[in-house]
Design a protein around this motif. Structure first.
Motif, PDB file in Angstrom:
ATOM      1  N   LEU A 283       0.871  -1.006   0.038  1.00 27.69           N
ATOM      2  CA  LEU A 283      -0.023   0.118  -0.082  1.00 27.69           C
ATOM      3  C   LEU A 283       0.951   1.196   0.044  1.00 27.69           C
ATOM      4  N   ALA A 284       0.535   1.867  -0.855  1.00 27.62           N
ATOM      5  CA  ALA A 284       1.458   3.639  -1.018  1.00 27.62           C
ATOM      6  C   ALA A 284       0.326   4.610  -1.108  1.00 27.62           C
ATOM      7  N   LEU A 285       0.842   5.763  -0.502  1.00 29.92           N
ATOM      8  CA  LEU A 285      -0.011   6.843  -0.596  1.00 29.92           C
ATOM      9  C   LEU A 285       0.715   7.933  -0.256  1.00 29.92           C
ATOM     10  N   ASP A 286       0.191   9.225  -0.093  1.00 29.32           N
ATOM     11  CA  ASP A 286       0.614  10.610  -0.070  1.00 29.32           C
ATOM     12  C   ASP A 286       0.089  10.794   1.645  1.00 29.32           C
ATOM     13  N   HIS A 287       1.268  11.005   2.284  1.00 24.65           N
ATOM     14  CA  HIS A 287       0.722  11.285   3.752  1.00 24.65           C
ATOM     15  C   HIS A 287      -0.337  12.235   4.010  1.00 24.65           C
ATOM     16  N   PRO A 288      -1.371  12.162   4.457  1.00 26.85           N
ATOM     17  CA  PRO A 288      -2.467  13.454   4.597  1.00 26.85           C
ATOM     18  C   PRO A 288      -1.778  14.551   5.373  1.00 26.85           C
ATOM     19  N   ASP A 289      -0.733  14.633   6.208  1.00 23.25           N
ATOM     20  CA  ASP A 289       0.005  15.784   6.943  1.00 23.25           C
ATOM     21  C   ASP A 289       0.861  16.316   6.245  1.00 23.25           C
ATOM     22  N   SER A 290       2.042  15.367   5.938  1.00 19.30           N
ATOM     23  CA  SER A 290       3.274  15.802   5.343  1.00 19.30           C
ATOM     24  C   SER A 290       3.387  15.884   3.876  1.00 19.30           C
ATOM     25  N   GLY A 291       2.376  15.119   3.208  1.00 16.30           N
ATOM     26  CA  GLY A 291       2.417  15.007   1.694  1.00 16.30           C
ATOM     27  C   GLY A 291       3.509  13.988   1.139  1.00 16.30           C
ATOM     28  N   GLU A 292       4.172  13.482   2.177  1.00 18.76           N
ATOM     29  CA  GLU A 292       5.326  12.540   1.607  1.00 18.76           C
ATOM     30  C   GLU A 292       4.774  11.228   1.343  1.00 18.76           C
ATOM     31  N   ARG A 293       5.218  10.647   0.013  1.00 18.86           N
ATOM     32  CA  ARG A 293       4.867   9.421  -0.241  1.00 18.86           C
ATOM     33  C   ARG A 293       5.267   8.362   0.726  1.00 18.86           C
ATOM     34  N   VAL A 294       4.570   7.454   1.068  1.00 22.25           N
ATOM     35  CA  VAL A 294       4.723   6.689   2.322  1.00 22.25           C
ATOM     36  C   VAL A 294       4.297   5.022   1.694  1.00 22.25           C
ATOM     37  N   ARG A 295       4.799   4.185   2.061  1.00 23.84           N
ATOM     38  CA  ARG A 295       4.704   2.647   1.805  1.00 23.84           C
ATOM     39  C   ARG A 295       4.665   1.726   2.691  1.00 23.84           C
ATOM     40  N   TRP A 296       4.016   0.794   2.815  1.00 22.31           N
ATOM     41  CA  TRP A 296       4.016  -0.307   3.619  1.00 22.31           C
ATOM     42  C   TRP A 296       3.826  -1.526   2.810  1.00 22.31           C
ATOM     43  N   ASP A 297       4.475  -2.692   3.327  1.00 22.63           N
ATOM     44  CA  ASP A 297       4.349  -4.252   2.793  1.00 22.63           C
ATOM     45  C   ASP A 297       3.976  -4.960   4.057  1.00 22.63           C
ATOM     46  N   ALA A 298       3.078  -6.211   3.612  1.00 23.71           N
ATOM     47  CA  ALA A 298       2.799  -7.209   4.342  1.00 23.71           C
ATOM     48  C   ALA A 298       3.027  -8.459   3.636  1.00 23.71           C
ATOM     49  N   PRO A 299       3.773  -9.300   3.988  1.00 22.79           N
ATOM     50  CA  PRO A 299       3.949 -10.645   3.505  1.00 22.79           C
ATOM     51  C   PRO A 299       2.685 -11.466   3.741  1.00 22.79           C
ATOM     52  N   MET A 300       2.683 -12.652   2.479  1.00 26.18           N
ATOM     53  CA  MET A 300       1.601 -13.633   2.543  1.00 26.18           C
ATOM     54  C   MET A 300       1.401 -13.928   3.811  1.00 26.18           C
ATOM     55  N   PRO A 301      -0.018 -14.147   4.320  1.00 24.95           N
ATOM     56  CA  PRO A 301      -0.170 -14.914   5.449  1.00 24.95           C
ATOM     57  C   PRO A 301       0.238 -16.439   5.230  1.00 24.95           C
ATOM     58  N   GLU A 302       0.198 -17.251   6.512  1.00 21.36           N
ATOM     59  CA  GLU A 302       0.631 -18.527   6.437  1.00 21.36           C
ATOM     60  C   GLU A 302      -0.133 -19.524   5.831  1.00 21.36           C
ATOM     61  N   ASP A 303      -1.406 -19.487   5.796  1.00 18.06           N
ATOM     62  CA  ASP A 303      -2.378 -20.185   4.964  1.00 18.06           C
ATOM     63  C   ASP A 303      -1.890 -20.303   3.432  1.00 18.06           C
ATOM     64  N   MET A 304      -1.759 -19.022   2.799  1.00 23.38           N
ATOM     65  CA  MET A 304      -1.368 -19.071   1.488  1.00 23.38           C
ATOM     66  C   MET A 304       0.074 -19.479   1.425  1.00 23.38           C
ATOM     67  N   GLN A 305       1.274 -19.204   2.088  1.00 22.46           N
ATOM     68  CA  GLN A 305       2.331 -19.579   1.930  1.00 22.46           C
ATOM     69  C   GLN A 305       2.565 -21.154   1.868  1.00 22.46           C
ATOM     70  N   ALA A 306       1.925 -21.571   2.764  1.00 24.10           N
ATOM     71  CA  ALA A 306       1.799 -23.310   3.070  1.00 24.10           C
ATOM     72  C   ALA A 306       1.134 -23.979   1.695  1.00 24.10           C
TER      73      ALA A 306
END
Length: 313
Positions: A283-306
């Motif tokens: 997920l990436a977006l412009d921070h609503p206060d600073s305007g900086e482009r920010v990004r987050w990553d989340a690995p696949m959950p265990e059931d999909m990995q398995a």
């Protein structure tokens, strides 16, 4: 006290000919159709400056204005449900939603939702529409969601979603083996016969999904999907439409496809996977206060990995 909401909407070709309440329910998914009908009847909606009826048909180019008070009628209770919070500041929260968690209360799900959990984590979110939730994931889709913590942040995030400047990437395990990545550009609307399903329909809302091959398996493929629009069930509908339905999807998945010569473990793994294999991974977006482009990553959950590990074995 409620929250004052204001929306100015231009009716486009995709909504032309629809009932006003139907068009607004599609364009403003944060509000139920019954609530929109109530606002129309109360005179809080105008079309080209005139007060309409819910059943009036809309035409392309018409200007719809909504000015209403969002009452705190939902009365959603706070519940101590664990949350995986990846980021938190004064303006927003980013959570990694597990599969099986409904986003907000509705018919049959009055409790045990993400909204209940958010209100327990931060009671001040009760002052915001839907406790700051500005977009949603299906119950059985896992992954990243952003939540506003103030009205200015809420307004900014909704504007970014409408402007398509929020970047969302998903990992989807599909049946079949596409030779390469591609783009699905096909309008999505309610299924003409089954109103609980979505479908590619001629008069649907524009929808664009890009995808590329991440991992090839014998009879399945892990795809990375990029949303240009955010329609209900978009990836699930689009991938089924082009012949690559999501593994485990109970609505759009079709019959179970087993790899030729599959081991018993692989058969059991596929038969036992009872949700769409879909995860919002970036997920990436412009921070609503600073305007900086920010990004987050989340690995696949265990059931999909398995499941993927089993299919690779």
């Amino acid at each position: 006290m409620g929250t004052r909401i204001e929306h100015d909407i231009l009716i486009e070709d995709a909504q032309a000919g629809q009932r006003l309440d139907q068009a607004l329910a599609a364009l403003l998914p944060d509000y139920s159709r019954s609530r929109i009908q109530q606002w129309i009847r109360q005179g809080e909606v105008t079309v080209d400056g005139r007060q309409p009826r819910p059943r009036d048909k809309v035409a392309s180019g018409q200007q719809v204005t909504l000015r209403a008070e969002l009452e705190e009628e939902q009365r959603v209770s706070a519940e101590p449900i664990p949350l995986r919070i990846l980021h938190e500041d004064a303006h927003l929260l980013v959570v990694d939603k597990p599969a099986g968690l409904v986003v907000h209360p509705g018919a049959g799900n009055r409790e045990g939702t993400l909204q209940n959990a958010l209100l327990h984590h931060d009671p001040t979110l009760a002052e915001l529409p839907r406790a700051g939730i500005v977009h949603r994931l299906d119950k059985d889709t896992s992954g990243l969601m952003v939540v506003a913590r103030s009205l200015p942040a809420h307004t900014a995030l909704v504007a970014q979603l409408q402007a398509r400047s929020v970047s969302r990437e998903y990992l989807a395990l599909v049946s079949g083996c596409p030779v390469a990545g591609g783009t699905v550009e096909a309008p999505i609307g309610r299924h003409p016969r089954d109103r609980k399903r979505m479908a590619v329909v001629e008069r649907g809302r524009p929808a664009v999904t890009h995808y590329r091959v991440e991992t090839r398996l014998r009879a399945h493929t892990l795809l990375r999907c990029f949303l240009e629009t955010g329609r209900t069930h978009q990836i699930r509908v689009h991938m089924a439409y082009v012949g690559y339905p999501l593994v485990g999807d109970p609505v759009y998945g079709g019959r179970l496809r087993l790899p030729p010569g599959a081991t018993e473990a692989q058969r059991q793994a596929l038969r036992g996977f009872h949700r769409q294999a879909l995860h919002a991974t970036r997920l990436a977006l412009d921070h609503p206060d600073s305007g900086e482009r920010v990004r987050w990553d989340a690995p696949m959950p265990e059931d999909m990995q398995a499941l993927i590990a089993c299919l690779q074995g």
